[in-house]
Design a protein around this motif. Structure first.
Motif, PDB file in Angstrom:
ATOM      1  N   CYS A 109     -30.265 -18.175   6.048  1.00  0.00           N
ATOM      2  CA  CYS A 109     -31.218 -18.962   6.842  1.00  0.00           C
ATOM      3  C   CYS A 109     -32.448 -18.172   7.287  1.00  0.00           C
ATOM      4  O   CYS A 109     -33.387 -18.755   7.806  1.00  0.00           O
ATOM      5  N   ASN A 124     -27.634 -17.375  14.385  1.00  0.00           N
ATOM      6  CA  ASN A 124     -28.178 -18.726  14.402  1.00  0.00           C
ATOM      7  C   ASN A 124     -27.004 -19.700  14.497  1.00  0.00           C
ATOM      8  O   ASN A 124     -26.167 -19.755  13.609  1.00  0.00           O
ATOM      9  N   ARG A 159     -33.270 -13.613  12.389  1.00  0.00           N
ATOM     10  CA  ARG A 159     -33.228 -12.181  12.716  1.00  0.00           C
ATOM     11  C   ARG A 159     -31.993 -11.908  13.557  1.00  0.00           C
ATOM     12  O   ARG A 159     -31.710 -12.624  14.503  1.00  0.00           O
ATOM     13  N   ASN A 160     -31.269 -10.852  13.203  1.00  0.00           N
ATOM     14  CA  ASN A 160     -30.061 -10.448  13.916  1.00  0.00           C
ATOM     15  C   ASN A 160     -30.172  -8.963  14.229  1.00  0.00           C
ATOM     16  O   ASN A 160     -30.353  -8.148  13.328  1.00  0.00           O
ATOM     17  N   VAL A 216     -26.586  -7.182   3.239  1.00  0.00           N
ATOM     18  CA  VAL A 216     -27.820  -7.389   3.998  1.00  0.00           C
ATOM     19  C   VAL A 216     -28.687  -6.138   3.952  1.00  0.00           C
ATOM     20  O   VAL A 216     -28.195  -5.040   3.709  1.00  0.00           O
ATOM     21  N   GLN A 259     -23.584  -4.823  15.029  1.00  0.00           N
ATOM     22  CA  GLN A 259     -24.388  -5.933  15.518  1.00  0.00           C
ATOM     23  C   GLN A 259     -24.362  -5.959  17.037  1.00  0.00           C
ATOM     24  O   GLN A 259     -23.329  -5.701  17.660  1.00  0.00           O
ATOM     25  N   TRP A 296     -21.463 -11.827   6.774  1.00  0.00           N
ATOM     26  CA  TRP A 296     -21.969 -10.948   5.721  1.00  0.00           C
ATOM     27  C   TRP A 296     -21.353  -9.566   5.838  1.00  0.00           C
ATOM     28  O   TRP A 296     -21.206  -9.032   6.933  1.00  0.00           O
ATOM     29  N   ARG A 303     -32.061  -9.746   8.397  1.00  0.00           N
ATOM     30  CA  ARG A 303     -32.355 -11.174   8.287  1.00  0.00           C
ATOM     31  C   ARG A 303     -31.232 -11.827   7.501  1.00  0.00           C
ATOM     32  O   ARG A 303     -30.830 -11.336   6.450  1.00  0.00           O
ATOM     33  N   CYS A 304     -30.721 -12.906   8.010  1.00  0.00           N
ATOM     34  CA  CYS A 304     -29.639 -13.614   7.341  1.00  0.00           C
ATOM     35  C   CYS A 304     -30.124 -14.068   5.962  1.00  0.00           C
ATOM     36  O   CYS A 304     -31.149 -14.753   5.866  1.00  0.00           O
ATOM     37  N   CYS A 310     -26.090 -21.781  11.580  1.00  0.00           N
ATOM     38  CA  CYS A 310     -25.716 -21.075  10.355  1.00  0.00           C
ATOM     39  C   CYS A 310     -24.346 -20.412  10.507  1.00  0.00           C
ATOM     40  O   CYS A 310     -23.373 -20.850   9.923  1.00  0.00           O
ATOM     41  N   CYS A 342     -24.252 -14.178  11.383  1.00  0.00           N
ATOM     42  CA  CYS A 342     -25.567 -14.699  11.738  1.00  0.00           C
ATOM     43  C   CYS A 342     -25.505 -15.320  13.124  1.00  0.00           C
ATOM     44  O   CYS A 342     -24.630 -16.141  13.407  1.00  0.00           O
TER      45      CYS A 342
END
Length: 62
Positions: free
Chosen positions: A34, A6, A37-38, A18, A54, A13, A30-31, A9, A4
């Motif tokens: 929390c 954030n 958006r990733n 996910v 990612q 994952w 989306r995590c 956070c 994530c």
């Protein structure tokens, strides 16, 4: 492994934990913890399956 983006956070994952969707700015997940958006990038592997990695967040369009 996805992480994530954030700062508060930082949860990690596995790809099967996910859901990747296109929310209008390309594929994102989306995590689950929390909701952040990733961004991810889709690629087609040699065997024809789609794999995701990612990437950094895309800058907002002006």
């Amino acid at each position: 492994m996805f992480v994530c983006g954030n700062q508060a956070c930082g949860a990690r994952w596995e790809p099967d934990e996910v859901q990747i969707r296109n929310e209008g700015q390309g594929p994102v997940f989306r995590c689950p913890q929390c909701g952040a958006r990733n961004h991810v990038e889709a690629r087609t592997a040699r065997d024809g399956t789609t794999v995701y990695r990612q990437v950094a967040a895309k800058p907002a369009a002006r």
